[in-house]
Design a protein around this motif. Structure first.
Motif, PDB file in Angstrom:
ATOM      1  N   ARG A  79       3.074   2.523 -20.867  1.00  0.00           N
ATOM      2  CA  ARG A  79       3.564   1.884 -22.107  1.00  0.00           C
ATOM      3  C   ARG A  79       5.169   2.227 -22.380  1.00  0.00           C
ATOM      4  O   ARG A  79       6.083   1.535 -22.684  1.00  0.00           O
ATOM      5  CB  ARG A  79       2.480   1.784 -23.299  1.00  0.00           C
ATOM      6  CG  ARG A  79       3.362   1.133 -24.483  1.00  0.00           C
ATOM      7  CD  ARG A  79       3.680  -0.451 -24.376  1.00  0.00           C
ATOM      8  NE  ARG A  79       2.645  -1.212 -23.724  1.00  0.00           N
ATOM      9  CZ  ARG A  79       1.678  -2.009 -24.219  1.00  0.00           C
ATOM     10  NH1 ARG A  79       1.690  -1.920 -25.645  1.00  0.00           N
ATOM     11  NH2 ARG A  79       0.695  -2.634 -23.739  1.00  0.00           N
ATOM     12  N   CYS A  80       5.159   3.528 -22.246  1.00  0.00           N
ATOM     13  CA  CYS A  80       6.385   4.316 -22.418  1.00  0.00           C
ATOM     14  C   CYS A  80       7.590   3.807 -21.540  1.00  0.00           C
ATOM     15  O   CYS A  80       8.548   3.420 -21.999  1.00  0.00           O
ATOM     16  CB  CYS A  80       6.173   5.880 -22.490  1.00  0.00           C
ATOM     17  SG  CYS A  80       5.482   6.528 -23.801  1.00  0.00           S
ATOM     18  N   ALA A  90       6.703   6.328 -27.505  1.00  0.00           N
ATOM     19  CA  ALA A  90       6.521   4.767 -27.439  1.00  0.00           C
ATOM     20  C   ALA A  90       6.928   3.979 -28.654  1.00  0.00           C
ATOM     21  O   ALA A  90       7.531   2.943 -28.617  1.00  0.00           O
ATOM     22  CB  ALA A  90       5.338   4.529 -27.009  1.00  0.00           C
ATOM     23  N   GLY A 130      -2.589  10.895 -31.702  1.00  0.00           N
ATOM     24  CA  GLY A 130      -2.125   9.836 -31.905  1.00  0.00           C
ATOM     25  C   GLY A 130      -1.685   9.400 -33.210  1.00  0.00           C
ATOM     26  O   GLY A 130      -0.290   8.914 -33.234  1.00  0.00           O
ATOM     27  N   VAL A 134      -1.007   4.908 -21.539  1.00  0.00           N
ATOM     28  CA  VAL A 134       0.328   5.305 -22.769  1.00  0.00           C
ATOM     29  C   VAL A 134       1.569   5.571 -21.883  1.00  0.00           C
ATOM     30  O   VAL A 134       2.719   5.121 -22.277  1.00  0.00           O
ATOM     31  CB  VAL A 134      -0.293   6.378 -23.652  1.00  0.00           C
ATOM     32  CG1 VAL A 134       0.861   6.889 -24.528  1.00  0.00           C
ATOM     33  CG2 VAL A 134      -1.578   5.993 -24.307  1.00  0.00           C
ATOM     34  N   TYR A 135       1.488   6.346 -20.987  1.00  0.00           N
ATOM     35  CA  TYR A 135       2.851   6.414 -20.102  1.00  0.00           C
ATOM     36  C   TYR A 135       3.327   5.292 -19.520  1.00  0.00           C
ATOM     37  O   TYR A 135       4.633   5.021 -19.626  1.00  0.00           O
ATOM     38  CB  TYR A 135       2.372   7.393 -18.939  1.00  0.00           C
ATOM     39  CG  TYR A 135       3.515   7.817 -18.031  1.00  0.00           C
ATOM     40  CD1 TYR A 135       4.454   8.608 -18.262  1.00  0.00           C
ATOM     41  CD2 TYR A 135       3.649   7.309 -16.741  1.00  0.00           C
ATOM     42  CE1 TYR A 135       5.591   8.647 -17.425  1.00  0.00           C
ATOM     43  CE2 TYR A 135       4.414   7.674 -15.880  1.00  0.00           C
ATOM     44  CZ  TYR A 135       5.527   8.196 -16.157  1.00  0.00           C
ATOM     45  OH  TYR A 135       6.285   8.304 -15.122  1.00  0.00           O
ATOM     46  N   MET A 179      -0.315  13.815 -25.388  1.00  0.00           N
ATOM     47  CA  MET A 179      -0.441  12.401 -25.846  1.00  0.00           C
ATOM     48  C   MET A 179       0.222  12.220 -27.415  1.00  0.00           C
ATOM     49  O   MET A 179       0.643  11.057 -27.676  1.00  0.00           O
ATOM     50  CB  MET A 179      -1.929  12.320 -26.329  1.00  0.00           C
ATOM     51  CG  MET A 179      -2.754  12.270 -24.822  1.00  0.00           C
ATOM     52  SD  MET A 179      -2.399  10.904 -23.764  1.00  0.00           S
ATOM     53  CE  MET A 179      -2.875   9.466 -24.663  1.00  0.00           C
ATOM     54  N   THR A 214       2.970   9.178 -27.731  1.00  0.00           N
ATOM     55  CA  THR A 214       2.789   7.963 -28.857  1.00  0.00           C
ATOM     56  C   THR A 214       4.071   7.884 -29.623  1.00  0.00           C
ATOM     57  O   THR A 214       4.429   6.897 -29.935  1.00  0.00           O
ATOM     58  CB  THR A 214       1.599   8.259 -29.590  1.00  0.00           C
ATOM     59  OG1 THR A 214       1.548   9.489 -30.088  1.00  0.00           O
ATOM     60  CG2 THR A 214       0.211   7.980 -28.761  1.00  0.00           C
ATOM     61  N   LEU A 264      -4.781  -2.493 -25.818  1.00  0.00           N
ATOM     62  CA  LEU A 264      -5.139  -1.599 -25.325  1.00  0.00           C
ATOM     63  C   LEU A 264      -6.456  -2.052 -24.189  1.00  0.00           C
ATOM     64  O   LEU A 264      -6.440  -1.586 -22.822  1.00  0.00           O
ATOM     65  CB  LEU A 264      -5.942  -0.495 -26.304  1.00  0.00           C
ATOM     66  CG  LEU A 264      -6.655   0.614 -25.665  1.00  0.00           C
ATOM     67  CD1 LEU A 264      -5.651   1.534 -24.912  1.00  0.00           C
ATOM     68  CD2 LEU A 264      -7.445   1.528 -26.634  1.00  0.00           C
ATOM     69  N   LEU A 299      -1.717   1.737 -31.552  1.00  0.00           N
ATOM     70  CA  LEU A 299      -0.279   1.919 -30.622  1.00  0.00           C
ATOM     71  C   LEU A 299      -0.039   0.892 -29.873  1.00  0.00           C
ATOM     72  O   LEU A 299       1.257   0.420 -29.807  1.00  0.00           O
ATOM     73  CB  LEU A 299      -0.703   3.298 -29.848  1.00  0.00           C
ATOM     74  CG  LEU A 299       0.377   3.724 -28.962  1.00  0.00           C
ATOM     75  CD1 LEU A 299       1.968   4.046 -29.618  1.00  0.00           C
ATOM     76  CD2 LEU A 299      -0.092   4.825 -27.788  1.00  0.00           C
ATOM     77  N   PHE A 300      -0.736   0.427 -29.053  1.00  0.00           N
ATOM     78  CA  PHE A 300      -0.548  -0.910 -28.270  1.00  0.00           C
ATOM     79  C   PHE A 300      -0.146  -2.081 -28.934  1.00  0.00           C
ATOM     80  O   PHE A 300       0.411  -2.860 -28.427  1.00  0.00           O
ATOM     81  CB  PHE A 300      -1.837  -0.989 -27.173  1.00  0.00           C
ATOM     82  CG  PHE A 300      -1.712  -0.140 -26.221  1.00  0.00           C
ATOM     83  CD1 PHE A 300      -1.358  -0.593 -24.845  1.00  0.00           C
ATOM     84  CD2 PHE A 300      -2.124   1.436 -26.325  1.00  0.00           C
ATOM     85  CE1 PHE A 300      -1.285   0.468 -23.742  1.00  0.00           C
ATOM     86  CE2 PHE A 300      -2.159   2.115 -25.203  1.00  0.00           C
ATOM     87  CZ  PHE A 300      -1.825   1.708 -23.915  1.00  0.00           C
ATOM     88  N   TYR A 333      -5.614   3.972 -30.999  1.00  0.00           N
ATOM     89  CA  TYR A 333      -4.751   3.848 -29.690  1.00  0.00           C
ATOM     90  C   TYR A 333      -4.535   2.196 -29.599  1.00  0.00           C
ATOM     91  O   TYR A 333      -3.924   1.625 -29.033  1.00  0.00           O
ATOM     92  CB  TYR A 333      -5.329   4.390 -28.473  1.00  0.00           C
ATOM     93  CG  TYR A 333      -4.887   5.755 -28.416  1.00  0.00           C
ATOM     94  CD1 TYR A 333      -3.873   6.440 -27.912  1.00  0.00           C
ATOM     95  CD2 TYR A 333      -5.960   6.866 -29.057  1.00  0.00           C
ATOM     96  CE1 TYR A 333      -3.622   7.751 -28.028  1.00  0.00           C
ATOM     97  CE2 TYR A 333      -5.571   7.991 -29.081  1.00  0.00           C
ATOM     98  CZ  TYR A 333      -4.432   8.562 -28.551  1.00  0.00           C
ATOM     99  OH  TYR A 333      -4.082   9.922 -28.722  1.00  0.00           O
TER     100      TYR A 333
END
Length: 496
Positions: free
Chosen positions: A241-242, A18, A476, A238-239, A11, A15, A75, A66-67, A63
């Motif tokens: 999003r990558c 991304a 994260g 998250v994957y 994880m 992060t 998210l 992150l999004f 998270y």
């Protein structure tokens, strides 16, 4: 645009990937296994599915950030987050029980007064006020900023404002979690409640610094959250999003070495003999693996935080039960050991592994993990991170303990599956399946983690074995810190 090679798809690594990709870099992730997510794996059998790593999410803001920073979809558009209420149910050794509401100080105080007797709630509430002060003092340096060059300041100062305690003509202040329990909480059940947060991360409460009070505070202040379908869905989001940011993934690609050129990291060497050039390398691996990948190179030097081994690992037992989950069942129940000293000695001393452990029982209010009219239940306990430890008898001990939370459990049991530290070692590469702990202040620095930057220019570390340590929020944040250090350079000082 820089070329960036990321080792591992845990994880923290995801992060970082991304965030670096959205900053315009060309990112490639090399993962030795066939999937992403690190410890966030899923076990499936006969229509049942289980999280085999963490199952609840504290501090979801990490998270959410992150999004927000990596795309237009927030998210909550990618996963369904549910606040767990009650946050936890506790079954104590003397038979008393208490259910604690989620993120409500007043509700927790009332529940403890009702369940454990008058004044229990006040003592716990006063403790949370002091824990908040420790959190406020350490949040930025231990979660939001790169590790300070003068990290010794964090190692020497105890941020928890202990209450003065008169003992044998001397005034003492609690320096460990166990002392907080004995001197400030003054109830073995409240002490067990406090210490269960340490045991969940493999920390010995007898020597864990008082600053570990931030662990229950995080849960109290920011709530406990579940992702519908299991926490593996967070890894999937998250994957995805990558992928949307055009990160390249190579699964089944074991990195065997970090390449160097002109005194800096220049790429990675793979097990098939090929090499991939890069301007930066981000390693999301355990310390022993990093040492093998950089053999002959000084990555960490004198005066830096040393790599600290985790004290414990986790044993997880997956239960397939016939019959539906009863209405009103708590998502998480902690069944406390009847023999604290025996448990701690088995975990952190030299006693045999057979014991009556503290067991966490997870029963999500979610129809997806089990066929209709069935229930998927997960049991976890801390075990020593030592090779060759037999776990067969302990599995049965865990099921026996769980019967206090799930009446009639053995009559409903279709099958069970044990996930041992060896399984975690295979999936994550952590030696003996050890679980990294979150970075904590005081304790002479033994619970800090090495900085994300290294002595080899261009090489950075990410994930639970680097600053700020273990736990999903910390992973994260490690990705955010590494991305900041690469994009902005050494002057990066963290999120504002």
């Amino acid at each position: 645009m820089a070329r960036i090679a990321v080792i591992g798809a845990g994880m923290g690594a995801l992060t970082a990937a991304a965030r670096l990709a959205v900053a315009g870099h060309r990112v490639a992730v090399y993962e030795r296994t066939d999937t992403y997510g690190g410890a966030l794996r899923r076990f499936e059998r006969d229509g049942f599915s289980f999280d085999t790593g963490p199952a609840l999410l504290p501090l979801p803001a990490v998270y959410r950030d992150l999004f927000v920073k990596t795309g237009k979809e927030p998210l909550e558009s990618c996963v369904e987050l549910v606040q767990v209420d009650p946050s936890s149910r506790h079954v104590f050794a003397d038979g008393t029980e208490v259910s604690l509401p989620n993120a409500s100080r007043a509700g927790v105080v009332a529940a403890l007064d009702d369940g454990l007797g008058a004044d229990a709630g006040k003592r716990w509430g006063d403790f949370l006020v002091r824990a908040r002060e420790a959190w406020d003092r350490t949040r930025r340096p231990l979660l939001e900023e790169p590790l300070w060059p003068d990290w010794q300041v964090l190692a020497e100062r105890e941020p928890y404002p202990s209450v003065p305690h008169k003992r044998l003509l001397r005034t003492r202040r609690a320096g460990t979690l166990a002392e907080i329990g004995a001197w400030e909480l003054r109830d073995p059940r409240l002490a067990a409640l406090l210490e269960s947060h340490a045991l969940g991360y493999g920390l010995d409460p007898r020597i864990a610094p008082a600053s570990a009070a931030v662990l229950p505070y995080m849960e109290h202040a920011f709530g406990t959250w579940y992702v519908r379908g299991g926490l593996r869905e967070l890894a999937r989001a998250v994957y995805d999003r990558c992928l949307a940011r055009r990160v390249e993934f190579r699964f089944g690609a074991e990195v065997t070495g970090v390449l160097e050129k002109d005194g800096r990291a220049s790429g990675v060497e793979l097990a098939d003999g090929s090499a991939a050039e890069a301007d930066f390398v981000v390693a999301g691996v355990a310390p022993g693996t990093l040492a093998r990948l950089t053999a002959g190179t000084v990555v960490r030097g004198e005066g830096e935080v040393p790599s600290q081994p985790a004290a414990a690992a986790r044993l997880t037992v997956l239960l397939a039960l016939r019959g539906s989950r009863p209405e009103g069942t708590a998502h998480r129940t902690v069944v406390h050991t009847p023999d604290r000293e025996a448990e701690l000695e088995a975990l952190f001393g030299t006693a045999p592994g057979n014991r009556r452990p503290t067991v966490t029982v997870l029963r999500p209010d979610d129809p997806r993990p089990a066929p209709a009219d069935h229930e998927a239940v997960t049991l976890t306990t801390a075990v020593p991170a030592r090779p060759g430890r037999p776990h067969g008898e302990l599995v049965d001990d865990m099921i026996t303990a769980a019967e206090r939370a799930v009446p009639g459990l053995r009559d409903r049991l279709l099958w069970h599956e044990a996930r041992t530290p060896a399984d975690n070692a295979d999936e994550t590469g952590a030696e003996d399946g050890a679980v990294p702990v979150p970075a904590l202040a005081a304790a002479g620095g033994r619970l800090l983690h090495p900085s994300n930057s290294t002595r080899l220019p261009g090489l950075f570390t990410v994930g639970g074995w680097a600053h700020p340590g273990g736990g999903l929020p910390h992973a994260g944040m490690s990705g955010a810190l590494v991305a900041g250090l690469i994009v902005e350079g050494p002057e990066f000082r963290g999120s504002q």
